[in-house]
Design a protein around this motif. Structure first.
Motif, PDB file in Angstrom:
ATOM      1  N   PRO A  90       1.018  -1.441  -0.186  1.00 34.27           N
ATOM      2  CA  PRO A  90      -0.316   0.461   0.494  1.00 34.27           C
ATOM      3  C   PRO A  90       0.441   1.161   0.397  1.00 34.27           C
ATOM      4  CG  PRO A  90      -0.714  -1.482   1.654  1.00 34.27           C
ATOM      5  CD  PRO A  90       1.133  -2.079   1.030  1.00 34.27           C
ATOM      6  N   LEU A  91       2.007   1.518   0.327  1.00 34.50           N
ATOM      7  CA  LEU A  91       2.678   2.541   0.492  1.00 34.50           C
ATOM      8  C   LEU A  91       3.803   2.326  -0.240  1.00 34.50           C
ATOM      9  CD1 LEU A  91       3.071   3.464   4.338  1.00 34.50           C
ATOM     10  CD2 LEU A  91       1.539   4.687   2.274  1.00 34.50           C
ATOM     11  N   GLY A  92       3.971   1.194  -1.146  1.00 30.92           N
ATOM     12  CA  GLY A  92       5.352   1.153  -1.589  1.00 30.92           C
ATOM     13  C   GLY A  92       6.092   0.395  -0.723  1.00 30.92           C
ATOM     14  N   THR A  93       7.726   0.220  -1.886  1.00 32.21           N
ATOM     15  CA  THR A  93       8.410  -0.480  -1.473  1.00 32.21           C
ATOM     16  C   THR A  93      10.105   0.440  -1.587  1.00 32.21           C
ATOM     17  OG1 THR A  93       9.257  -1.369  -3.895  1.00 32.21           O
ATOM     18  CG2 THR A  93       7.506  -2.580  -2.229  1.00 32.21           C
ATOM     19  N   ASP A  94      11.217   0.018  -0.349  1.00 35.20           N
ATOM     20  CA  ASP A  94      12.299   0.719  -0.938  1.00 35.20           C
ATOM     21  C   ASP A  94      13.197   0.051  -1.531  1.00 35.20           C
ATOM     22  OD1 ASP A  94      13.048  -1.682   0.597  1.00 35.20           O
ATOM     23  OD2 ASP A  94      13.629  -1.439   2.693  1.00 35.20           O
ATOM     24  N   ALA A  95      14.269   0.210  -1.646  1.00 28.07           N
ATOM     25  CA  ALA A  95      15.738  -0.172  -2.455  1.00 28.07           C
ATOM     26  C   ALA A  95      15.492  -1.854  -2.327  1.00 28.07           C
ATOM     27  CB  ALA A  95      16.767   0.318  -2.552  1.00 28.07           C
ATOM     28  N   GLN A  96      15.492  -2.426  -0.989  1.00 24.01           N
ATOM     29  CA  GLN A  96      15.923  -4.054  -1.324  1.00 24.01           C
ATOM     30  C   GLN A  96      14.793  -4.466  -1.647  1.00 24.01           C
ATOM     31  OE1 GLN A  96      17.529  -2.546   1.490  1.00 24.01           O
ATOM     32  NE2 GLN A  96      19.176  -1.749   0.144  1.00 24.01           N
ATOM     33  N   GLY A  97      13.069  -4.125  -1.904  1.00 21.06           N
ATOM     34  CA  GLY A  97      12.186  -4.434  -2.114  1.00 21.06           C
ATOM     35  C   GLY A  97      11.330  -5.108  -0.732  1.00 21.06           C
ATOM     36  N   ARG A  98      11.625  -4.073  -0.195  1.00 18.67           N
ATOM     37  CA  ARG A  98      10.584  -4.517   1.080  1.00 18.67           C
ATOM     38  C   ARG A  98       9.837  -3.940   1.580  1.00 18.67           C
ATOM     39  NH1 ARG A  98      15.806  -3.767   4.782  1.00 18.67           N
ATOM     40  NH2 ARG A  98      15.676  -2.377   3.685  1.00 18.67           N
ATOM     41  N   ASP A  99       8.409  -4.600   2.133  1.00 13.51           N
ATOM     42  CA  ASP A  99       7.473  -3.188   2.133  1.00 13.51           C
ATOM     43  C   ASP A  99       7.340  -2.352   3.500  1.00 13.51           C
ATOM     44  OD1 ASP A  99       4.400  -2.644   1.842  1.00 13.51           O
ATOM     45  OD2 ASP A  99       4.096  -3.921   3.429  1.00 13.51           O
ATOM     46  N   ILE A 100       7.337  -1.216   2.580  1.00 14.23           N
ATOM     47  CA  ILE A 100       7.363   0.037   3.117  1.00 14.23           C
ATOM     48  C   ILE A 100       6.653   0.195   4.713  1.00 14.23           C
ATOM     49  CG2 ILE A 100       7.367   3.005   3.698  1.00 14.23           C
ATOM     50  CD1 ILE A 100       8.626   2.753   0.446  1.00 14.23           C
ATOM     51  N   LEU A 101       4.996  -0.126   4.349  1.00 15.95           N
ATOM     52  CA  LEU A 101       3.476   0.176   5.549  1.00 15.95           C
ATOM     53  C   LEU A 101       4.822  -0.899   6.378  1.00 15.95           C
ATOM     54  CD1 LEU A 101       1.048   0.950   6.746  1.00 15.95           C
ATOM     55  CD2 LEU A 101       0.474  -1.536   5.471  1.00 15.95           C
ATOM     56  N   THR A 102       4.971  -2.213   5.920  1.00 20.20           N
ATOM     57  CA  THR A 102       5.318  -2.611   7.230  1.00 20.20           C
ATOM     58  C   THR A 102       6.405  -2.960   8.154  1.00 20.20           C
ATOM     59  OG1 THR A 102       4.991  -4.714   5.429  1.00 20.20           O
ATOM     60  CG2 THR A 102       5.769  -5.304   7.283  1.00 20.20           C
ATOM     61  N   ARG A 103       7.642  -2.233   7.393  1.00 22.67           N
ATOM     62  CA  ARG A 103       8.480  -1.434   7.729  1.00 22.67           C
ATOM     63  C   ARG A 103       8.233  -0.296   8.867  1.00 22.67           C
ATOM     64  NH1 ARG A 103      13.595  -3.159   6.948  1.00 22.67           N
ATOM     65  NH2 ARG A 103      14.797  -1.502   7.072  1.00 22.67           N
ATOM     66  N   VAL A 104       7.435   0.113   8.685  1.00 23.31           N
ATOM     67  CA  VAL A 104       6.605   1.853   9.208  1.00 23.31           C
ATOM     68  C   VAL A 104       6.529   1.405  10.882  1.00 23.31           C
ATOM     69  CG1 VAL A 104       5.355   3.811   9.150  1.00 23.31           C
ATOM     70  CG2 VAL A 104       7.020   3.191   7.369  1.00 23.31           C
ATOM     71  N   ILE A 105       5.283   0.134  10.843  1.00 28.21           N
ATOM     72  CA  ILE A 105       4.701  -0.546  11.588  1.00 28.21           C
ATOM     73  C   ILE A 105       5.538  -0.821  12.850  1.00 28.21           C
ATOM     74  CG2 ILE A 105       3.484  -2.437  12.713  1.00 28.21           C
ATOM     75  CD1 ILE A 105       2.069  -1.870  10.242  1.00 28.21           C
ATOM     76  N   PHE A 106       6.776  -1.481  12.073  1.00 21.27           N
ATOM     77  CA  PHE A 106       7.844  -1.772  13.010  1.00 21.27           C
ATOM     78  C   PHE A 106       8.986  -0.891  13.522  1.00 21.27           C
ATOM     79  CE2 PHE A 106       6.427  -6.561  11.199  1.00 21.27           C
ATOM     80  CZ  PHE A 106       7.337  -7.552  12.078  1.00 21.27           C
ATOM     81  N   GLY A 107       8.999  -0.045  12.470  1.00 20.58           N
ATOM     82  CA  GLY A 107       9.960   1.530  13.409  1.00 20.58           C
ATOM     83  C   GLY A 107       9.601   2.132  14.660  1.00 20.58           C
ATOM     84  N   ALA A 108       7.808   1.966  14.578  1.00 23.98           N
ATOM     85  CA  ALA A 108       7.132   2.260  15.862  1.00 23.98           C
ATOM     86  C   ALA A 108       7.750   2.084  16.931  1.00 23.98           C
ATOM     87  CB  ALA A 108       5.618   1.939  16.020  1.00 23.98           C
ATOM     88  N   ARG A 109       8.143   0.639  16.935  1.00 22.32           N
ATOM     89  CA  ARG A 109       9.099  -0.357  18.833  1.00 22.32           C
ATOM     90  C   ARG A 109       9.917   1.051  18.489  1.00 22.32           C
ATOM     91  NH1 ARG A 109       8.766  -6.484  17.380  1.00 22.32           N
ATOM     92  NH2 ARG A 109       6.301  -7.452  17.533  1.00 22.32           N
ATOM     93  N   VAL A 110      10.670   0.452  17.770  1.00 18.12           N
ATOM     94  CA  VAL A 110      11.614   1.538  18.174  1.00 18.12           C
ATOM     95  C   VAL A 110      11.623   2.736  18.675  1.00 18.12           C
ATOM     96  CG1 VAL A 110      14.102   2.373  17.255  1.00 18.12           C
ATOM     97  CG2 VAL A 110      13.840   0.056  16.927  1.00 18.12           C
TER      98      VAL A 110
END
Lengths: 312, 336
Positions: A90-110
């Protein structure tokens, strides 16, 4: 009104007191919620914070894609609403082809963990030292106060960057770097409040009844000043989260293996010309969280401690 | 009398400076491995005799307190050591980079004051108007927005999309500027180089806005609230009842007193200007002190980090002193 029950044993008495305390806390909490309803922006901020906490806690359960493994064939996919985007990412992917939405959700942890832990530890140290210095005064007070003044000679971010430079990057070192100076503000607040409260009548009365210093501090004074500490804590949390993101942006924060918003923004810079979303979206997530915390903090201040208010 | 007080206050900063140097010194010693190991790590295989010689040269063979004493003595003479990587004295390296950093900080301060003072005054005069609400909302955004992200968004819009302003650096690479002070705007004025002036100003715009945004947000809010307070005071009412013109009342009677708390807040923001520039210099490729420190951190060039952190802290202490002095001029009731 409940009539005092038949109290026979010491345990009964403690149990009865605990029940009364709990009911007072509950009543205060309900009153706080009612007052919060009068401050819609603060309430909105509080709800957003709860949503972020929920996402951080259940990141594995609410995401479909992996936050760590990417698919290079799907790299730099645009968000779903742009041409060429799909609802798979839904929010696109990064240069390694990872889902940005997923990484943003995990980033909330840090971000939430760093914010919570640094503010929590800073409060603990600041309240302890502030209490000792403000209540007992004397040499200990001047020693800690001088040290605090010294730390204030460093701008916060520069101090944190300096400490990280010497300790090296990493999650624990980041918490250390941020709390090393973070406690000073809480110390100054608590010390000042302790000195003011100490000379009040209720403390004199407690002393006259023969209570120990420890009991006077913990039971009498601290409950009266802890509100201000919480208000300051909330207002500082947003700043700590921004500082963590800034350190991660520079590559001095949490290890690159953990998804953190700051390092995601930094990683996206190289693709700004072709894929603006890679660095923009994690920044939006950060902005919304910090904005929500600040709005909540301001509301909390208006409700709990209007004295701290500086703005009209 | 006032000069004596200022001198007294200046003397009082000396123990703080010493304390700062001591803290920085001990942090350096917190680092795992000693500096010679780090230097050798980059140099490859070296004999034990060579290592011993270097240890002696850097006084690392002496007790810690002696090392501290020697470090403080050297620092007093302006000798902050030798960069491991760039192989040049730290003081020279800092002196070369400092003008760029100060130029950026001053640019940011100017931008933030140019924006926040009129906006703060207008939103107090027209309290609860649309402008007032917009100001408060944007000031909230300003304090909640991470600087590095704002910088990237501004580059995306103004440089990449519209191509109005340059992305990186202090001046166009094809322009030659004779350096006098190291401040490019000043140098181009001194040498009468019009092209260089335009180019260096254009390069300053985006980093200054990015660095100045949080400062502007805080200053606008504080000025607004203190203006609201002074506008309600008796002497302003008296000025109005004497028939003074409304703008005269606002600018002469109310603003002067409202500026007092604002100056303190501006002083506190110097920390943000100094700390923020590390980030902003990294975003905009600005060749200042902040960027050099970040590079030094990755190269584990400890003398350079140590010296720069000390210079930052000293600048912060001096800036706060300057604010205190300015404060007494604005408000004669307060003594230092």
């Amino acid at each position: 009104m409940e009539i005092a029950p038949d109290v026979r044993t010491l345990l009964d008495r403690q149990f009865y007191l605990l029940r009364i305390r709990l009911s007072i806390w509950w009543a205060n909490f309900v009153q706080f919620l009612n007052e919060l309803r009068q401050h819609p922006l603060a309430l909105g901020g509080g709800i957003i914070i709860l949503v972020y906490i929920f996402c951080a806690l259940f990141a594995e359960q609410i995401t479909v894609q992996s936050a760590f493994r990417g698919n290079l064939r799907m790299r730099l996919q645009p968000p779903a609403w742009l041409e060429g985007g799909s609802w798979e990412f839904p929010l696109g992917t990064d240069a390694q082809g990872r889902d940005i939405l997923t990484r943003v959700i995990f980033g909330a942890r840090v971000s939430l963990m760093v914010g919570g832990l640094t503010v929590g530890i800073s409060i603990l140290i600041g309240v302890m030292l502030g209490t000792l210095a403000g209540y007992f005064r004397g040499k200990l007070d001047s020693l800690i106060s001088r040290f605090a003044d010294l730390l204030l000679a460093f701008p916060f971010l520069i101090f944190a960057i300096g400490v990280m430079a010497f300790l090296g990057p990493g999650f624990t070192n980041m918490i250390l770097a941020l709390t090393f100076k973070g406690w000073v503000e809480f110390f100054r607040l608590v010390r000042g409040e302790m000195m003011a409260e100490k000379s009040k009548e209720y403390v004199e009365a407690a002393r006259a009844t023969g209570q120990s210093h420890f009991a006077i501090i913990v039971r009498e004074i601290l409950p009266n000043i802890i509100h201000s500490v919480f208000v300051l804590g909330t207002l500082r949390m947003g700043y700590m989260i921004i500082t963590e993101a800034s350190l991660s942006f520079l590559g001095l924060g949490v290890p690159p293996s953990l998804p953190a918003w700051g390092s995601m923004v930094a990683a996206g810079r190289d693709y700004m010309l072709v894929a603006w979303w890679v660095s923009t979206i994690p920044g939006v997530a950060l902005l919304i969280l910090v904005l929500a915390i600040n709005l909540f903090g301001e509301g909390l201040r208006d409700i709990l401690d209007p004295r701290l208010k500086v703005e009209g | 009398m006032r000069v004596v007080k200022i001198l007294e206050r200046l003397l009082a900063t000396i123990p703080i400076m010493f304390g700062v140097a001591i803290i920085v010194f001990f942090f350096m010693r917190l680092t795992p491995g000693d500096p010679v190991d780090i230097m050798m790590g980059q140099g490859g295989a070296v004999s034990t005799g060579e290592i011993e010689r270097l240890r002696e040269e850097f006084n690392l063979d002496k007790p810690l307190l002696v090392q501290l004493w020697l470090f403080l003595k050297d620092a007093l003479r302006g000798d902050l050591g030798y960069s491991y990587i760039l192989k040049r004295p730290v003081t020279t390296l800092i002196a070369e980079r400092l003008p760029a950093t100060i130029e950026l900080a001053l640019g940011a301060l100017l931008v933030s004051l140019l924006f926040s003072i009129p906006v703060g005054i207008l939103s107090a005069v027209r309290q609860n108007s649309l402008l007032d609400r917009l100001t408060m909302a944007s000031s909230f955004l300003g304090i909640s927005m991470p600087g590095f992200w704002l910088g990237i968004i501004l580059i995306l819009l103004f440089s990449v999309r519209w191509g109005w302003l340059p992305v990186q650096g202090r001046i166009s690479a094809d322009l030659k500027l004779q350096q006098v002070t190291g401040f490019f705007v000043l140098d181009s004025l001194l040498t009468g180089n019009r092209q260089a002036l335009i180019s260096s100003l254009r390069h300053l715009v985006l980093p200054s806005i990015t660095l100045g945004a949080p400062v502007a947000a805080v200053v606008a809010r504080v000025l607004r609230s203190s203006m609201l307070e002074t506008l309600r005071s008796d002497y302003v009412m008296l000025a109005r009842s004497k028939g003074a013109h409304e703008w005269n009342v606002v600018l002469k009677h109310a603003l002067r007193n409202a500026l007092i708390p604002t100056v303190t807040v501006v002083g506190l923001q110097v920390g943000i200007l100094l700390g923020g520039n590390m980030i902003i210099e990294a975003v905009f490729g600005w060749p200042g002190l902040g960027r050099m420190v970040v590079d030094a951190i990755f190269n584990r060039d400890f003398p350079l980090i140590q010296g720069s952190v000390m210079v930052y802290a000293f600048t912060f202490v001096i800036a706060n002193l300057a604010v205190d002095v300015m404060y007494t001029y604005l408000n004669p009731k307060v003594s230092l």
